[in-house]
Each structure stands twice: as C-alpha cells, then as structure tokens.
Design a protein around this motif. Sequence first.
Motif, PDB file in Angstrom:
ATOM      1  N   GLY A 120      31.896 -56.635 -29.733  1.00 32.15           N
ATOM      2  CA  GLY A 120      32.546 -56.090 -28.543  1.00 32.15           C
ATOM      3  C   GLY A 120      32.750 -57.142 -27.466  1.00 32.15           C
ATOM      4  N   LEU A 121      31.714 -57.931 -27.211  1.00 35.41           N
ATOM      5  CA  LEU A 121      31.836 -59.002 -26.220  1.00 35.41           C
ATOM      6  C   LEU A 121      32.858 -60.047 -26.653  1.00 35.41           C
ATOM      7  CD1 LEU A 121      28.077 -59.476 -25.260  1.00 35.41           C
ATOM      8  CD2 LEU A 121      29.886 -58.463 -23.858  1.00 35.41           C
ATOM      9  N   SER A 122      32.816 -60.387 -27.923  1.00 35.65           N
ATOM     10  CA  SER A 122      33.761 -61.368 -28.447  1.00 35.65           C
ATOM     11  C   SER A 122      35.193 -60.852 -28.363  1.00 35.65           C
ATOM     12  CB  SER A 122      33.399 -61.698 -29.894  1.00 35.65           C
ATOM     13  OG  SER A 122      34.345 -62.551 -30.457  1.00 35.65           O
ATOM     14  N   ALA A 123      35.392 -59.598 -28.754  1.00 32.51           N
ATOM     15  CA  ALA A 123      36.746 -59.016 -28.708  1.00 32.51           C
ATOM     16  C   ALA A 123      37.261 -58.961 -27.278  1.00 32.51           C
ATOM     17  CB  ALA A 123      36.740 -57.622 -29.324  1.00 32.51           C
ATOM     18  N   ALA A 124      36.417 -58.554 -26.345  1.00 34.45           N
ATOM     19  CA  ALA A 124      36.842 -58.462 -24.944  1.00 34.45           C
ATOM     20  C   ALA A 124      37.221 -59.838 -24.391  1.00 34.45           C
ATOM     21  CB  ALA A 124      35.742 -57.837 -24.100  1.00 34.45           C
ATOM     22  N   PHE A 125      36.402 -60.838 -24.697  1.00 36.93           N
ATOM     23  CA  PHE A 125      36.668 -62.190 -24.206  1.00 36.93           C
ATOM     24  C   PHE A 125      37.954 -62.758 -24.794  1.00 36.93           C
ATOM     25  CE2 PHE A 125      36.339 -66.769 -25.026  1.00 36.93           C
ATOM     26  CZ  PHE A 125      36.343 -67.236 -23.724  1.00 36.93           C
ATOM     27  N   TRP A 126      38.052 -62.744 -26.131  1.00 39.84           N
ATOM     28  CA  TRP A 126      39.211 -63.361 -26.769  1.00 39.84           C
ATOM     29  C   TRP A 126      40.492 -62.596 -26.488  1.00 39.84           C
ATOM     30  CZ3 TRP A 126      39.460 -68.138 -27.763  1.00 39.84           C
ATOM     31  CH2 TRP A 126      38.328 -68.846 -28.179  1.00 39.84           C
ATOM     32  N   ALA A 127      40.418 -61.283 -26.380  1.00 37.58           N
ATOM     33  CA  ALA A 127      41.619 -60.511 -26.047  1.00 37.58           C
ATOM     34  C   ALA A 127      42.114 -60.879 -24.652  1.00 37.58           C
ATOM     35  CB  ALA A 127      41.349 -59.019 -26.153  1.00 37.58           C
ATOM     36  N   MET A 128      41.175 -61.063 -23.716  1.00 39.76           N
ATOM     37  CA  MET A 128      41.557 -61.445 -22.370  1.00 39.76           C
ATOM     38  C   MET A 128      42.233 -62.820 -22.376  1.00 39.76           C
ATOM     39  SD  MET A 128      39.245 -61.578 -18.909  1.00 39.76           S
ATOM     40  CE  MET A 128      38.010 -62.566 -19.687  1.00 39.76           C
ATOM     41  N   VAL A 129      41.629 -63.780 -23.076  1.00 37.11           N
ATOM     42  CA  VAL A 129      42.181 -65.134 -23.124  1.00 37.11           C
ATOM     43  C   VAL A 129      43.560 -65.138 -23.791  1.00 37.11           C
ATOM     44  CG1 VAL A 129      41.875 -67.413 -24.186  1.00 37.11           C
ATOM     45  CG2 VAL A 129      39.945 -66.285 -23.077  1.00 37.11           C
TER      46      VAL A 129
END
Length: 142
Positions: A120-129
């Motif tokens: 979840g943290l990874s998806a949120a970060f990479w989606a934002m970037v």
Amino acid sequence: MPAYLSSMFKFIGGPVIGTAMNLSFFEMWGATVAGMMTTVIVLSFFHSGIRKVLSKIPLGRKRRGKPLFTPNRRRFVKVWKLWGAPGVAFLTPVLFSPIIGTLVVVAFGVRPSRIMIYMGLSAAFWAMVICFSFGEIITFLG
C-alpha cells in the motif's frame, strides 16, 4: 475503470490510460493505487485456493529437468536478501508487476497484513510520482 483494470496487471498502465482519458491527478492516482491493491489483496488472501485451481488445469506437457534456479528467480532472491519484503514491495510497481511482486512476497511467507502495509505504501508513493510526472509531461508538451 480502464485505468483501474490495467493497473491491476501492470502498474504503469493506470497512469498511461488515465492520462489518455484526461483524468485528474487524484482520479488517476486513486485508480492506480486501487488497481494494484485489488491484485495484492486477492493474491495475498486467496493464493492457496488459486494455486489449487490452477494446478488442476492442464497447461500442456510438463517439462522435465526444469532448472531450479533461473535468472529471474536469482534476481528475486537477491532483492529479498538485500531488502526483504519492504524492498520487494518498493520495487514491485516499477520493476515487477503487482501479480509477480505479490506472489514473491507471499512465497517468502510474509503475513498478509504486512503485505498490505508494504504494498500500500509503495503503491501510494509510486502512483504519486508517476501520475505527477505524466501530468507534468502532458502540460509541458501541451
């Protein structure tokens, strides 16, 4: 909906299709994260049932002498030894697909609750970037 569905299989598909559909940053970000996390949840909690069903489907001749350590398996083990579950989760959106990344983490025996947090943290970060980058590129071009 297409951005959500495509990011279930390949993370970058969400931002690409979202940009093509002129979605806002938040719509694109939400569809991308939701798509990846849908795959993560399904595979984390139902992987044993999915494995049983797939094992009953005849997929052609079985190869004999299948190598135990292929180059891809060596890469996964190398990433796992260096960074563990957080590292695999961090690299999943950009190097692996949500399906492959989740199956790797599940195969190493990580609890589903931990998988949800890391992915979840990874998806949120990479989606934002990635969504922000696509938005900037489109604005720049025009």
